[in-house]
Design an enzyme around this catalytic site. Structure first.
Site, mmCIF file in Angstrom:
data_model
loop_
_atom_site.group_PDB
_atom_site.id
_atom_site.type_symbol
_atom_site.label_atom_id
_atom_site.label_comp_id
_atom_site.label_asym_id
_atom_site.label_seq_id
_atom_site.Cartn_x
_atom_site.Cartn_y
_atom_site.Cartn_z
ATOM 1 N N GLU A 181 -1.757 -0.702 8.433
ATOM 2 C CA GLU A 181 -2.702 -1.654 9.015
ATOM 3 C C GLU A 181 -2.020 -2.549 10.040
ATOM 4 O OE1 GLU A 181 -4.209 -4.026 5.773
ATOM 5 O OE2 GLU A 181 -2.224 -4.343 4.950
ATOM 6 N N ARG B 118 -1.477 -4.580 -6.193
ATOM 7 C CA ARG B 118 -1.295 -6.032 -6.301
ATOM 8 C C ARG B 118 -0.141 -6.302 -7.251
ATOM 9 N NH1 ARG B 118 -6.041 -7.235 -8.533
ATOM 10 N NH2 ARG B 118 -7.102 -7.184 -6.537
ATOM 11 N N HIS C 204 0.842 -1.196 0.000
ATOM 12 C CA HIS C 204 0.000 0.000 0.000
ATOM 13 C C HIS C 204 0.878 1.248 0.000
ATOM 14 C CE1 HIS C 204 -3.104 -2.851 0.974
ATOM 15 N NE2 HIS C 204 -2.491 -3.169 2.090
#
Length: 322
Positions: free
Chosen positions: A120, A198, A103
């Site tokens: 996260e 991705r 990310h």
């Protein structure tokens, strides 16, 4: 406004890699055998949480924020994020390996996507024997080495694998290449962002026979190519107290293992408080009411609460604030 502890209808997400454990373990109302995510608290556009308990049942979280921002979020949170809920709370069931991804940070995400970045953390709730995660590289690599590994289908040789068990906790900062492995069920706390690059998906095809989109070029300037051992979170598990796990600019998470009732004065907190129940069952109460949470459920306590009482003889909670 008097806001009692709020529960929300889970927002269930079908994923290519998902399974049935969100229903089997947590009793979520899944409708298929590829349910990968339960979004517990969200104001992501198109996926806004709706209250499921009490007199506010049917109201959306965004509506409550729009009309009572400081009471729900806290003045300090509003000063930083406006009327946007700054984090996204999920449970994830990986029946298959997730794609290998990363990310971008806030600066790059703002420039490219007008979005926040995505920092996260993961708390492992259930893991099959031998299950693992991919977190970072197993050595320092150059951008050129990384590109060559992609071209030659050798990326997996550069990645760091971590065996996992219940209770293991990982902090995934922006730029770190990562993936959740097959057989893992976890709680995820993240910035409100759905921006993911991705880079490898094991050459899988979706239900229509298509390969999923990769973001090979966009990932190059977002990636941290250095080997870092900064991801495994060490924390105390002392019972009936608040144990710090993660304290970063985007969220703070504490571990609470209850064997008796615990009361907290939060009059100076100036933030909402979230409880994710990761084992057992507890009652979360403030001065305006209470809500029961069991394993796999989540509750939100508004920032205008002065105190919180956690009532249980056996429960483990993740406490999340800003």
């Amino acid at each position: 406004m008097t806001i009692y502890p709020l529960k929300f209808n889970p927002i269930l997400k079908e994923r290519l890699w998902g399974g049935t454990k969100l229903g089997d373990i947590f009793d979520k109302p899944i409708e298929n055998d590829i349910t990968g995510e339960s979004w517990e608290i969200s104001t992501v556009k198109g996926d806004i949480s709706v209250v499921s308990n009490g007199e506010l049942s049917g109201k959306s979280l965004q509506d409550l924020i729009d009309t009572n921002a400081e009471e729900v979020l806290g003045k300090s949170v509003v000063s930083r994020f406006g009327k946007e809920f700054p984090i996204l709370i999920k449970f994830i069931d990986a029946k298959q390996d997730l794609s290998i991804q990363l990310h971008p940070n806030d600066e790059l995400a703002k420039k490219r996507h007008n979005s926040f970045g995505k920092t996260e953390m993961w708390y492992i709730m259930d893991a099959d024997e031998g299950a693992d995660l991919i977190v970072g590289f197993n050595k320092d690599v150059t951008k050129e080495e990384y590109q060559k590994s992609i071209e030659n289908d050798k990326l997996l040789d550069l990645l760091n694998y971590e065996k996992v068990k219940e209770g293991d906790t990982f902090f995934i900062n922006t730029g770190k290449i990562h993936a959740i492995g097959a057989g893992v069920v976890l709680a995820e706390i993240q910035q409100t962002s759905d921006v993911t690059y991705r880079v490898f998906d094991f050459n899988r095809k979706d239900k229509d026979g298509n390969l999923r989109e990769l973001h090979t070029e966009m990932a190059l300037d977002a990636m941290d190519y250095t080997k870092k051992d900064d991801f495994k979170v060490a924390y105390d598990t002392t019972t009936d107290t608040v144990n710090e796990m993660v304290d970063c600019p985007y969220f703070k998470t504490n571990y609470i293992n209850l064997t008796k009732n615990l009361k907290q004065d939060i009059s100076s907190r100036d933030s909402f408080t979230i409880y994710m129940c990761v084992s057992g069952e507890a009652i979360v109460a403030n001065e305006f009411g209470e809500a029961t949470v069991k394993k796999g459920e989540t509750v939100l306590v508004s920032a205008n609460s002065k105190s919180i009482e956690l009532k249980s003889k056996r429960a483990t909670l993740l406490e999340v604030t800003i």
